[in-house]
Design a protein around this motif. Structure first.
Motif, PDB file in Angstrom:
ATOM      1  N   GLN A  95      -8.969  24.922  -2.679  1.00  9.67           N
ATOM      2  CA  GLN A  95      -8.311  23.531  -2.256  1.00  9.67           C
ATOM      3  C   GLN A  95      -8.597  23.036  -3.309  1.00  9.67           C
ATOM      4  O   GLN A  95      -9.389  23.303  -4.593  1.00  9.67           O
ATOM      5  CB  GLN A  95      -8.960  22.811  -1.472  1.00  9.67           C
ATOM      6  N   VAL A  96      -6.816  22.772  -3.724  1.00 16.20           N
ATOM      7  CA  VAL A  96      -6.833  22.632  -5.166  1.00 16.20           C
ATOM      8  C   VAL A  96      -6.006  20.713  -5.392  1.00 16.20           C
ATOM      9  O   VAL A  96      -4.796  20.584  -5.233  1.00 16.20           O
ATOM     10  CB  VAL A  96      -6.124  23.599  -6.841  1.00 16.20           C
ATOM     11  N   ALA A  97      -6.860  20.413  -5.942  1.00 12.65           N
ATOM     12  CA  ALA A  97      -6.421  18.892  -6.342  1.00 12.65           C
ATOM     13  C   ALA A  97      -5.671  18.714  -7.829  1.00 12.65           C
ATOM     14  O   ALA A  97      -5.334  19.494  -8.534  1.00 12.65           O
ATOM     15  CB  ALA A  97      -7.466  17.987  -5.938  1.00 12.65           C
ATOM     16  N   ALA A  98      -5.661  17.176  -7.847  1.00 15.44           N
ATOM     17  CA  ALA A  98      -4.947  17.135  -9.211  1.00 15.44           C
ATOM     18  C   ALA A  98      -5.839  17.503 -10.522  1.00 15.44           C
ATOM     19  O   ALA A  98      -5.363  17.878 -11.249  1.00 15.44           O
ATOM     20  CB  ALA A  98      -5.068  15.820  -9.433  1.00 15.44           C
ATOM     21  N   GLN A  99      -6.979  16.741 -10.666  1.00 15.52           N
ATOM     22  CA  GLN A  99      -7.589  17.319 -11.381  1.00 15.52           C
ATOM     23  C   GLN A  99      -9.097  18.293 -11.316  1.00 15.52           C
ATOM     24  O   GLN A  99      -9.555  18.839 -12.472  1.00 15.52           O
ATOM     25  CB  GLN A  99      -8.335  15.759 -11.407  1.00 15.52           C
ATOM     26  N   LYS A 100      -9.401  18.381 -10.048  1.00 17.01           N
ATOM     27  CA  LYS A 100     -10.690  19.085  -9.349  1.00 17.01           C
ATOM     28  C   LYS A 100     -10.149  20.185  -8.426  1.00 17.01           C
ATOM     29  O   LYS A 100      -9.152  19.791  -7.684  1.00 17.01           O
ATOM     30  CB  LYS A 100     -12.154  18.705  -9.331  1.00 17.01           C
ATOM     31  N   LEU A 142       1.512   5.178  -9.818  1.00 20.22           N
ATOM     32  CA  LEU A 142       2.748   4.704  -9.898  1.00 20.22           C
ATOM     33  C   LEU A 142       3.867   5.468 -11.313  1.00 20.22           C
ATOM     34  O   LEU A 142       4.465   5.573 -11.506  1.00 20.22           O
ATOM     35  CB  LEU A 142       2.444   3.197 -11.036  1.00 20.22           C
ATOM     36  N   SER A 143       2.822   6.257 -12.082  1.00 21.28           N
ATOM     37  CA  SER A 143       3.456   7.644 -13.019  1.00 21.28           C
ATOM     38  C   SER A 143       4.058   8.441 -11.759  1.00 21.28           C
ATOM     39  O   SER A 143       5.080   8.727 -12.693  1.00 21.28           O
ATOM     40  CB  SER A 143       2.235   8.136 -13.744  1.00 21.28           C
ATOM     41  N   SER A 144       3.756   8.869 -10.854  1.00 23.42           N
ATOM     42  CA  SER A 144       4.001   9.610  -9.951  1.00 23.42           C
ATOM     43  C   SER A 144       5.746   9.416  -9.159  1.00 23.42           C
ATOM     44  O   SER A 144       6.807   9.970  -9.016  1.00 23.42           O
ATOM     45  CB  SER A 144       3.676  10.026  -8.577  1.00 23.42           C
ATOM     46  N   LEU A 145       5.983   7.958  -8.689  1.00 20.71           N
ATOM     47  CA  LEU A 145       7.081   7.257  -8.948  1.00 20.71           C
ATOM     48  C   LEU A 145       7.993   7.126  -9.830  1.00 20.71           C
ATOM     49  O   LEU A 145       9.067   6.555  -9.009  1.00 20.71           O
ATOM     50  CB  LEU A 145       6.016   6.048  -8.004  1.00 20.71           C
ATOM     51  N   ARG A 146       7.666   7.913 -11.131  1.00 16.31           N
ATOM     52  CA  ARG A 146       8.735   7.290 -11.743  1.00 16.31           C
ATOM     53  C   ARG A 146       9.842   8.731 -11.416  1.00 16.31           C
ATOM     54  O   ARG A 146      11.481   7.815 -11.810  1.00 16.31           O
ATOM     55  CB  ARG A 146       8.024   7.898 -13.222  1.00 16.31           C
ATOM     56  N   LEU A 183      -0.103   8.161  -1.202  1.00 10.86           N
ATOM     57  CA  LEU A 183      -0.031   7.421  -1.916  1.00 10.86           C
ATOM     58  C   LEU A 183      -1.004   6.337  -1.260  1.00 10.86           C
ATOM     59  O   LEU A 183      -1.290   6.249  -0.090  1.00 10.86           O
ATOM     60  CB  LEU A 183       0.788   6.290  -2.214  1.00 10.86           C
ATOM     61  N   PHE A 184      -2.422   6.082  -1.880  1.00 12.79           N
ATOM     62  CA  PHE A 184      -4.174   5.564  -1.494  1.00 12.79           C
ATOM     63  C   PHE A 184      -4.949   4.923  -1.730  1.00 12.79           C
ATOM     64  O   PHE A 184      -4.443   4.912  -3.102  1.00 12.79           O
ATOM     65  CB  PHE A 184      -4.534   6.917  -0.526  1.00 12.79           C
ATOM     66  N   GLY A 185      -5.635   4.537  -1.370  1.00  6.66           N
ATOM     67  CA  GLY A 185      -6.092   3.204  -2.674  1.00  6.66           C
ATOM     68  C   GLY A 185      -7.914   4.073  -2.999  1.00  6.66           C
ATOM     69  O   GLY A 185      -7.864   5.598  -2.545  1.00  6.66           O
ATOM     70  N   GLY A 186      -9.006   3.416  -3.238  1.00  4.85           N
ATOM     71  CA  GLY A 186     -10.214   4.549  -3.972  1.00  4.85           C
ATOM     72  C   GLY A 186      -9.933   5.126  -4.963  1.00  4.85           C
ATOM     73  O   GLY A 186     -10.800   5.607  -5.397  1.00  4.85           O
ATOM     74  N   VAL A 187      -8.887   5.244  -5.136  1.00  7.16           N
ATOM     75  CA  VAL A 187      -8.369   5.890  -6.985  1.00  7.16           C
ATOM     76  C   VAL A 187      -7.901   5.298  -7.546  1.00  7.16           C
ATOM     77  O   VAL A 187      -7.409   3.982  -7.072  1.00  7.16           O
ATOM     78  CB  VAL A 187      -7.858   7.265  -6.770  1.00  7.16           C
ATOM     79  N   ALA A 188      -7.772   5.777  -8.934  1.00  3.84           N
ATOM     80  CA  ALA A 188      -6.607   4.242 -10.254  1.00  3.84           C
ATOM     81  C   ALA A 188      -5.115   4.619  -9.389  1.00  3.84           C
ATOM     82  O   ALA A 188      -4.635   5.096  -8.712  1.00  3.84           O
ATOM     83  CB  ALA A 188      -6.535   5.304 -11.161  1.00  3.84           C
ATOM     84  N   LEU A 189      -4.703   3.113 -10.174  1.00  2.00           N
ATOM     85  CA  LEU A 189      -3.518   3.236  -9.317  1.00  2.00           C
ATOM     86  C   LEU A 189      -2.160   3.129 -10.170  1.00  2.00           C
ATOM     87  O   LEU A 189      -1.392   4.433 -10.180  1.00  2.00           O
ATOM     88  CB  LEU A 189      -3.147   1.915  -9.209  1.00  2.00           C
ATOM     89  N   ALA A 190      -2.958   3.472 -11.953  1.00  2.00           N
ATOM     90  CA  ALA A 190      -2.476   4.192 -12.565  1.00  2.00           C
ATOM     91  C   ALA A 190      -1.240   5.576 -12.012  1.00  2.00           C
ATOM     92  O   ALA A 190      -0.065   5.162 -12.667  1.00  2.00           O
ATOM     93  CB  ALA A 190      -2.471   4.237 -14.088  1.00  2.00           C
ATOM     94  N   PRO A 191      -1.840   6.336 -12.366  1.00  2.00           N
ATOM     95  CA  PRO A 191      -1.112   7.500 -12.051  1.00  2.00           C
ATOM     96  C   PRO A 191      -0.284   7.721 -10.963  1.00  2.00           C
ATOM     97  O   PRO A 191       0.582   9.071 -10.962  1.00  2.00           O
ATOM     98  CB  PRO A 191      -2.415   9.027 -11.635  1.00  2.00           C
TER      99      PRO A 191
END
Length: 464
Positions: free
Chosen positions: A426-431, A118-122, A108-116
């Motif tokens: 390297q594979v991230a969430a979107q790219k 928060l979704s991961s924390l469900r 969890l870190f800043g500089g990116v959207a918070l919503a995704p």
């Protein structure tokens, strides 16, 4: 012979250590693992690259194997100074936990959207690896329950204090200790000044203090200072890089303007480089770090603030464009080379006005930094070291069910590129990212344009 079998680790972790080819603990791990695994609060003073992440990772995961995490609460919280370090720590813990079923590790870190996030924390992660600012935001919204935390880690605590996170850290630490019971608090720092001692005294109970050696001692790093004229610093950097020909080098500057000016000069000279400074957007920072760590750029030019919390392996040389204002900063800079038992070179450029600072440094070091004259240094354009790979960005990632194996298979089978031409993937969430040899770039990009990967059209481009 010392090995990880001597510790009471669960079978899953021992298997992961074998798979990752970790056969012998480092000096840092040997010094602190017995206390860590016994459940004691521990404060460790150790240089970067000494194996501390593996040490606290084994502690967290071994405890988790004995007392599984609640479905509602994270079992451990790791605080890191920067997004980059949070990602790196999270990745290493994921590798260690690969054999442990249902062990979710979430950065969890800043500089990116918070919503995704928060979704991961469900679905509560077992371990949260976070920067102080972002995790405080999430806690204050009531989206993260700390009552189940059994292990709390402060990684690079001195850097977090230097970056102004003192208030956030106090709030988070107080909240954890109020909500959770029997928390083991672990503190790791490259230096152990008064603020760190105060932090340990306030939030740790009867902590074992482990200082492996003088934090300013760097036996595996050859240090030298070159005396230059004030207006010849940029030329001296180019000359040193062409003379020593390091596979990778970080040049530390005092200001963003110095970074920009030096980057322009070296780029004009023919060096392949990246910048890292505070005005860059997060995606620019991420691209710079990926390109440098994947051998797609030989040189990184950075400010101290921007480079804090980086964990990049195999940096052959550090150049200080100017001598730093105090020895702790100097120590952090040169600690980017000579990591994990490797040797490194650290060069500091000084002029007449800097000699008093160097004398002050030498008074605190076990061995003086020698001074050489720079008149013999010459820039040789034909000796510029070229990077091994070129970076390609792929506009799909984990969210699109794309894996490293999918990318490797498409490149080797569909584009018919030999595996020796492929570097880091390297594979991230979107790219995703792939490092490839220059000779294969056109064919790979053509494959992505003309063919489907996993039944889908995916865009890819060369990262400039």
């Amino acid at each position: 012979m010392s090995n990880f079998q001597q510790y009471e680790l669960c079978d899953e972790l021992l298997t992961s250590l074998t798979d990752l080819k970790y056969s012998e603990p480092t000096a840092t791990q040997e010094a602190c693992l017995p206390d860590l695994l016994s459940g004691k609060d521990v404060a460790v003073e150790a240089k970067t690259g000494s194996g501390k992440t593996l040490a606290f990772g084994l502690t967290i995961l071994n405890k988790l194997s004995q007392t599984p995490a609640s479905a509602q609460h994270p079992h451990a919280l790791v605080l890191c100074p920067t997004r980059e370090l949070a990602e790196q720590v999270s990745y290493q813990l994921q590798l260690l936990a690969k054999k442990m079923a249902n062990t979710k590790i979430l950065p969890l870190f800043g500089g990116v959207a918070l919503a995704p996030q928060l979704s991961s924390l469900r679905h509560a992660p077992a371990v949260v690896v976070a920067t102080p600012g972002r995790v405080l935001d999430i806690i204050s919204q009531g989206k993260l329950d700390l009552s189940g935390v059994k292990t709390l880690v402060l990684d690079e605590a001195d850097r977090m204090l230097d970056m102004g996170f003192s208030d956030q850290m106090d709030w988070i630490l107080s909240a954890v200790h109020k909500q959770a019971k029997g928390v083991q608090t672990l503190l790791f720092s490259a230096t152990f000044g008064g603020n760190i001692k105060s932090l340990s005294k306030t939030y740790q109970k009867n902590a074992e203090i482990i200082a492996l050696k003088d934090a300013h001692t760097r036996a595996n790093i050859d240090q030298v200072a070159y005396k230059v004229q004030a207006d010849k610093r940029e030329y001296a950097v180019a000359a040193l890089l062409s003379e020593y020909q390091p596979d990778s080098a970080i040049v530390f500057c005092q200001t963003k303007l110095e970074v920009a000016s030096l980057a322009q000069k070296l780029s004009d000279d023919g060096f392949t480089l990246v910048q890292l400074q505070g005005d860059m957007e997060q995606f620019e920072r991420s691209n710079a770090i990926i390109l440098f760590s994947a051998d797609c750029a030989n040189v990184m030019i950075a400010t101290d603030v921007a480079s804090r919390g980086l964990d990049i392996a195999n940096v052959g040389m550090v150049i200080n464009f100017r001598i730093s204002d105090d020895l702790d900063i100097h120590t952090h800079r040169i600690g980017r080379t000579g990591r994990a038992g490797e040797t490194g070179i650290a060069i500091t450029l000084i002029d007449d006005s800097d000699e008093i600072k160097l004398i002050g440094f030498n008074a605190q070091l076990s061995e003086d930094i020698p001074i050489k004259q720079s008149q013999a240094l010459r820039f040789h354009a034909n000796r510029i070291k070229q990077p091994a790979y070129v970076g390609i960005q792929i506009d799909a990632g984990k969210k699109h069910k794309l894996s490293k194996g999918d990318i490797l298979g498409a490149i080797t089978k569909q584009a018919k590129i030999p595996s020796k031409d492929i570097g880091k993937i390297q594979v991230a969430a979107q790219k995703s990212f792939a490092a490839v040899k220059l000779r294969s770039v056109k064919r790979i990009l053509m494959m992505f344009r003309e063919e489907k990967v996993k039944g889908k059209r995916i865009r890819a481009r060369k990262i400039e």
